[in-house]
Scaffold this active site. Structure first.
Site, short mmCIF file in Angstrom:
data_model
loop_
_atom_site.label_atom_id
_atom_site.label_comp_id
_atom_site.label_asym_id
_atom_site.label_seq_id
_atom_site.Cartn_x
_atom_site.Cartn_y
_atom_site.Cartn_z
N ASP A 78 -12.26 -10.17 -1.49
CA ASP A 78 -13.55 -10.34 -0.82
C ASP A 78 -14.53 -9.34 -1.43
O ASP A 78 -14.12 -8.38 -2.09
CB ASP A 78 -13.48 -10.25 0.72
CG ASP A 78 -12.81 -9.01 1.25
OD1 ASP A 78 -12.68 -8.02 0.51
OD2 ASP A 78 -12.43 -9.02 2.44
N GLU A 114 -6.15 -10.66 -1.82
CA GLU A 114 -7.00 -10.48 -0.64
C GLU A 114 -8.47 -10.37 -1.02
O GLU A 114 -9.23 -9.60 -0.42
CB GLU A 114 -6.58 -9.21 0.14
CG GLU A 114 -5.10 -9.16 0.47
CD GLU A 114 -4.70 -7.97 1.33
OE1 GLU A 114 -5.58 -7.26 1.88
OE2 GLU A 114 -3.48 -7.72 1.46
N GLU A 172 0.80 -1.23 0.00
CA GLU A 172 0.00 0.00 0.00
C GLU A 172 0.84 1.28 0.00
O GLU A 172 0.69 2.14 0.86
CB GLU A 172 -1.00 -0.04 1.18
CG GLU A 172 -1.89 -1.28 1.09
CD GLU A 172 -2.79 -1.49 2.31
OE1 GLU A 172 -2.77 -0.67 3.23
OE2 GLU A 172 -3.52 -2.51 2.32
N HIS A 193 -10.27 -6.02 -2.67
CA HIS A 193 -11.33 -5.81 -1.67
C HIS A 193 -12.45 -5.04 -2.37
O HIS A 193 -12.34 -3.83 -2.57
CB HIS A 193 -10.81 -5.01 -0.48
CG HIS A 193 -9.83 -5.76 0.35
ND1 HIS A 193 -10.18 -6.88 1.07
CD2 HIS A 193 -8.51 -5.56 0.57
CE1 HIS A 193 -9.11 -7.34 1.70
NE2 HIS A 193 -8.09 -6.57 1.42
N ASN A 216 2.16 -4.87 -3.28
CA ASN A 216 0.77 -5.27 -3.08
C ASN A 216 -0.06 -4.02 -2.75
O ASN A 216 0.40 -3.14 -2.00
CB ASN A 216 0.73 -6.25 -1.89
CG ASN A 216 -0.60 -6.91 -1.68
OD1 ASN A 216 -1.21 -7.41 -2.62
ND2 ASN A 216 -1.07 -6.95 -0.43
O1 G3I Z 1 -4.61 -8.69 18.65
C1 G3I Z 1 -5.34 -7.59 19.21
C2 G3I Z 1 -6.02 -8.01 20.48
O2 G3I Z 1 -5.05 -8.36 21.42
C3 G3I Z 1 -6.91 -6.86 20.97
O3 G3I Z 1 -7.65 -7.28 22.07
C4 G3I Z 1 -7.87 -6.43 19.89
C5 G3I Z 1 -8.72 -5.22 20.29
O4 G3I Z 1 -9.14 -4.48 19.18
O5 G3I Z 1 -7.13 -6.06 18.75
C6 G3I Z 1 -6.36 -7.13 18.21
O6 G3I Z 1 -5.66 -6.68 17.08
C7 G3I Z 1 -6.45 -6.47 15.92
C8 G3I Z 1 -5.93 -7.39 14.83
O7 G3I Z 1 -6.58 -7.09 13.62
C9 G3I Z 1 -6.13 -8.87 15.16
O8 G3I Z 1 -7.49 -9.17 15.24
C10 G3I Z 1 -6.28 -5.02 15.52
O9 G3I Z 1 -6.90 -4.19 16.47
C11 G3I Z 1 -6.91 -4.80 14.16
O10 G3I Z 1 -6.58 -3.47 13.72
C12 G3I Z 1 -6.34 -5.78 13.17
O11 G3I Z 1 -6.99 -5.56 11.94
C13 G3I Z 1 -6.33 -6.10 10.80
C14 G3I Z 1 -6.05 -5.01 9.80
O12 G3I Z 1 -5.47 -5.56 8.63
C15 G3I Z 1 -5.09 -3.98 10.36
O13 G3I Z 1 -4.99 -2.91 9.52
C16 G3I Z 1 -7.27 -7.14 10.18
O14 G3I Z 1 -7.42 -8.25 11.07
C17 G3I Z 1 -6.70 -7.60 8.85
O15 G3I Z 1 -7.64 -8.40 8.19
C18 G3I Z 1 -6.36 -6.41 7.98
O16 G3I Z 1 -5.78 -6.87 6.80
C19 G3I Z 1 -5.44 -5.90 5.81
C20 G3I Z 1 -4.20 -6.37 5.10
O17 G3I Z 1 -3.17 -6.66 6.01
C21 G3I Z 1 -3.72 -5.36 4.06
N1 G3I Z 1 -4.80 -5.02 3.14
C22 G3I Z 1 -6.06 -4.62 3.76
C23 G3I Z 1 -6.54 -5.68 4.76
C24 G3I Z 1 -7.88 -5.32 5.34
O18 G3I Z 1 -7.80 -4.15 6.10
#
Ligand code: G3I
Length: 333
Positions: free
Chosen positions: A258, A256, A150, A227, A191
Site C-alpha cells: 500500500d 502487503e 517481522e 508498506h 515476511n
Molecule cells: O477485533 C477487535 C475488536 O473486537 C475491538 O473492538 C477493536 C477495538 O480497537 O479492535 C479489534 O481488533 C483490531 C484488529 O486490527 C481488527 O480490526 C486491533 O485492535 C488492531 O490492532 C488490529 O490491527 C491490525 C494490525 O495488523 C495489528 O498489528 C490491522 O487490522 C492489520 O491490518 C495489521 O496488519 C499488519 C500485518 O499483519 C503485518 N504487517 C503490518 C500490517 C499493518 O500493520
C-alpha cells in the site's frame, strides 16, 4: 472566501480525476499478469458489504486473511480455538477459485498474553503445537504461509521478541521445519516490512535465508510487505533486492503493498501514488521468481493506515466508494 473557492475547485478536480477513470476498461487486474494478484481481506467486511465482496471477487485471485489467522484471534485463550473467521475466508476462496496466503504463524504482535508468560521449554512446545495445529488444519488449502513475520530490527539485528529472547536464534529454523511437517505442499515464507530496497534489514534477511537454505531448512520464499509512504520516497534498489533473493533459489512475493498519502489527497498525490505502485509492480515483474503481488486491502474504505499513521491515508488501489484510483489504472491500463 478565496480559500473556500480553492477548496471547492480542488474537490471538483479530485472528483473529475477519480471519476474519469473507467471502471476496469481492460478487465480485472488478475487478468493483466501471470503473477498471483492478491488482497488482504477482513471477514467482517466480506460478510457485511456486497460491493466489497464483488470487487474482491472480480479483481483478485489470491486472498490473505488480514487478522483472522493470527494467534491472538485463533487462540486468544489457551486451548480454546476460534477458527470461524479463518474458515470463512478459506471457504470463500475455495468457492471463488482463489488461492490463500496464510498470515501468520509466528509473530510478536497480536500475540495472546498467555504465550508471553511461558518459560522456554514450554514456549517451544506451545509454538510447535500452534504451528502444527493451524498449518495442519488448513493442510492442502494454503498456497503460501507467512511462517515468521517481522523478525528483524531496522539495523538488521534480531528483534527481541519473546521467541528470540527465550528460544534463541534457532526458533526461526524450527518454525519452518514444523510448518513443513504440517503442510508439506505449502510454500513457506519469511515476511517483513522495510526490506523492499537494499538496506541493513534486507541484508540481514538475505544472510538469514542464505544460511537457512544452506542448512536445508524448508524455506521457499521471502515476503516483502511494501508498506510505502509518499513522505519517505521510494526505496532504492528494489529490483536488485528481489533479484538477489531469487538468485538463492527462493520465490519472492509482494505481500502487503500500500502507498500512504499525506492528507489531504490531491490529484498530484494520486499520480505519485500511482508511480509508486507501478514501480513495485514493475520490480516484481522484472524477476521471474517474484510470483505474487498482494495489496494490504484494496479500498480506502477500510485500511489500517489512518489508525497507525494519523494524517496519512488513502493508501489503496480503490477509493472509499470502490472506484478505481489512478494507481489501479496504471497497473491495469
Ligand atoms: O477485533 C477487535 C475488536 O473486537 C475491538 O473492538 C477493536 C477495538 O480497537 O479492535 C479489534 O481488533 C483490531 C484488529 O486490527 C481488527 O480490526 C486491533 O485492535 C488492531 O490492532 C488490529 O490491527 C491490525 C494490525 O495488523 C495489528 O498489528 C490491522 O487490522 C492489520 O491490518 C495489521 O496488519 C499488519 C500485518 O499483519 C503485518 N504487517 C503490518 C500490517 C499493518 O500493520
Amino acid at each position: 472566501m478565496i480559500v473556500r473557492t480553492r477548496l471547492a475547485v480542488g474537490a471538483a478536480l479530485l472528483l473529475v480525476f477519480t471519476q474519469a477513470v473507467p471502471a476496469s476498461a481492460a478487465g480485472p487486474l488478475k487478468h493483466n499478469t501471470n503473477r498471483y494478484v492478491g488482497s488482504a481481506v477482513a471477514v467482517q467486511h466480506l460478510n457485511a458489504e456486497a460491493d466489497y465482496k464483488k470487487v474482491l471477487t472480480r479483481e483478485f485471485d489470491s486472498v490473505t486473511p488480514e487478522n483472522e489467522m493470527k494467534w491472538g484471534v485463533v487462540e486468544a485463550v489457551r486451548g480454546q480455538y476460534d477458527w470461524s473467521g479463518a474458515d470463512a475466508i478459506v471457504d470463500y476462496a475455495r468457492r471463488t477459485g482463489k488461492t490463500v496466503r496464510g498470515h501468520t504463524l509466528v509473530w510478536h504482535s497480536q500475540l495472546p498474553d498467555w504465550v508471553g508468560g511461558l518459560e522456554a521449554a514450554e514456549l517451544r512446545r506451545v509454538v510447535k503445537d500452534h504451528i502444527r495445529t493451524e498449518a495442519g488444519r488448513y493442510r492442502g488449502k494454503i498456497r503460501a504461509w507467512d511462517v515468521v513475520n517481522e523478525a528483524f530490527n531496522e539495523d538488521g539485528t534480531r528483534r527481541q521478541t519473546v521467541f528470540q529472547e527465550k528460544l534463541g536464534d534457532r526458533y526461526i529454523a524450527d518454525a519452518f521445519r514444523w510448518a513443513h511437517a504440517a503442510d508439506p505442499k505449502a510454500k513457506l515464507y519469511i515476511n517483513d516490512y522495510n526490506i523492499e530496497g537494499l538496506n541493513p534489514k534486507s541484508d540481514a534477511t538475505y544472510e538469514l535465508v542464505k544460511s537457512l537454505k544452506r542448512q536445508g531448512v524448508p524455506i521457499h520464499g521471502v515476503g516483502i510487505q511494501a508498506h510505502l509512504s509518499l513522505m519517505y520516497g521510494f526505496p532504492s534498489g528494489m529490483k536488485e533486492n528481489i533479484a538477489r533473493f531469487a538468485a538463492l533459489g527462493l520465490d519472492v512475493a509482494i505481500t502487503e503493498a500500500d502507498v500512504r498519502i499525506p492528507l489531504p489527497v490531491t490529484p498530484e498525490k494520486l499520480v505519485s501514488q500511482a508511480d509508486y505502485f507501478e514501480q513495485v509492480w514493475d520490480a516484481c515483474h522484472a524477476v521471474r521468481r517474484c510470483v505474487e503481488f498482494t495489496t494490504w486491502g484494496f479500498t480506502d474504505r477500510h485500511s489500517w493506515v489512518p489508525d497507525v499513521f494519523p494524517g496519512e491515508g488513502a493508501a489503496c488501489l480503490f477509493d472509499e466508494n470502490l472506484r478505481p484510483k489512478p494507481a489501479y489504472t496504471r497497473l491495469n491500463p
